[in-house]
Design a protein around this motif. Sequence first.
Motif, mmCIF file in Angstrom:
data_model
loop_
_atom_site.group_PDB
_atom_site.id
_atom_site.type_symbol
_atom_site.label_atom_id
_atom_site.label_comp_id
_atom_site.label_asym_id
_atom_site.label_seq_id
_atom_site.Cartn_x
_atom_site.Cartn_y
_atom_site.Cartn_z
ATOM 1 N N GLU A 1 31.510 44.946 59.925
ATOM 2 C CA GLU A 1 30.842 43.702 60.336
ATOM 3 C C GLU A 1 29.325 43.855 60.220
ATOM 4 O O GLU A 1 28.632 42.941 59.764
ATOM 5 N N PHE A 2 28.810 45.024 60.613
ATOM 6 C CA PHE A 2 27.358 45.268 60.490
ATOM 7 C C PHE A 2 26.941 45.345 59.020
ATOM 8 O O PHE A 2 25.836 44.934 58.672
ATOM 9 N N CYS A 3 27.822 45.885 58.173
ATOM 10 C CA CYS A 3 27.523 45.908 56.735
ATOM 11 C C CYS A 3 27.404 44.487 56.205
ATOM 12 O O CYS A 3 26.484 44.176 55.438
ATOM 13 N N GLN A 4 28.327 43.623 56.600
ATOM 14 C CA GLN A 4 28.305 42.238 56.134
ATOM 15 C C GLN A 4 27.077 41.495 56.643
ATOM 16 O O GLN A 4 26.558 40.601 55.969
ATOM 17 N N GLN A 5 26.590 41.903 57.832
ATOM 18 C CA GLN A 5 25.377 41.280 58.391
ATOM 19 C C GLN A 5 24.106 41.910 57.815
ATOM 20 O O GLN A 5 23.002 41.485 58.132
ATOM 21 N N ARG A 6 24.280 42.955 56.999
ATOM 22 C CA ARG A 6 23.139 43.694 56.417
ATOM 23 C C ARG A 6 22.231 44.264 57.507
ATOM 24 O O ARG A 6 21.006 44.262 57.393
ATOM 25 N N SER A 7 22.847 44.776 58.580
ATOM 26 C CA SER A 7 22.090 45.305 59.711
ATOM 27 C C SER A 7 22.054 46.835 59.669
ATOM 28 O O SER A 7 23.027 47.502 59.998
ATOM 29 N N ASP B 1 29.612 49.600 52.743
ATOM 30 C CA ASP B 1 30.853 48.934 53.140
ATOM 31 C C ASP B 1 32.052 49.545 52.405
ATOM 32 O O ASP B 1 33.128 49.717 52.990
ATOM 33 N N SER B 2 31.870 49.895 51.153
ATOM 34 C CA SER B 2 32.948 50.502 50.365
ATOM 35 C C SER B 2 33.369 51.848 50.975
ATOM 36 O O SER B 2 34.559 52.147 51.086
ATOM 37 N N TYR B 3 32.398 52.651 51.378
ATOM 38 C CA TYR B 3 32.705 53.939 52.024
ATOM 39 C C TYR B 3 33.395 53.727 53.372
ATOM 40 O O TYR B 3 34.346 54.429 53.714
ATOM 41 N N VAL B 4 32.889 52.755 54.137
ATOM 42 C CA VAL B 4 33.493 52.471 55.443
ATOM 43 C C VAL B 4 34.936 51.995 55.244
ATOM 44 O O VAL B 4 35.838 52.383 56.001
ATOM 45 N N HIS B 5 35.149 51.191 54.210
ATOM 46 C CA HIS B 5 36.499 50.708 53.895
ATOM 47 C C HIS B 5 37.441 51.884 53.587
ATOM 48 O O HIS B 5 38.590 51.902 54.039
ATOM 49 N N GLN B 6 36.944 52.871 52.837
ATOM 50 C CA GLN B 6 37.740 54.070 52.540
ATOM 51 C C GLN B 6 38.106 54.805 53.827
ATOM 52 O O GLN B 6 39.256 55.222 54.009
ATOM 53 N N LEU B 7 37.116 54.993 54.701
ATOM 54 C CA LEU B 7 37.360 55.711 55.958
ATOM 55 C C LEU B 7 38.337 54.934 56.839
ATOM 56 O O LEU B 7 39.222 55.529 57.464
ATOM 57 N N LYS B 8 38.191 53.621 56.847
ATOM 58 C CA LYS B 8 39.109 52.783 57.627
ATOM 59 C C LYS B 8 40.536 52.943 57.109
ATOM 60 O O LYS B 8 41.483 53.093 57.877
#
Length: 147
Positions: free
Chosen positions: A102-108, A75-82
Amino acid sequence: MAAAALTSHLNALVNNMFAMGLLDDQFQQLQMLQDSTAPDFVSEVVTLFCDDGERIICELSRQLEKPNVDFDRVDSYVHQLKGSSASVGAQKVKNTCIQFREFCQQRSRDGCLKTLDLVRTEFYDLRNKFQAMLQLEQQIQACYPKH
């Protein structure tokens, strides 16, 4: 090719990027910051975005291949890219990152892997168009010798 024709081609490419939803108004804001004191501003920002994006996507891939995925790290990496996508106006990549988080938060893991494929496709499509844009800008600059 003459400077006018190259400029026309460049404008058509950028307009197409907007029409396809790849870019949003933030990219126009970036363009307005470029002037004679910072003639390579957009080029430098776009190049940084492309380099960082590629690095982040590779790291996301590596993180999601691990047997025990650290979703907070992903999620941290995705946040950087976002964030970097938002700063250059990369609308499709930014929106896909929102989905990815959202998928990171769902742990999917499956959701993350599918969204990683989508973000990768959208990122490389945009990167290729950015590279074409930068090449055209260089060709246009070459038409005007420096004194």
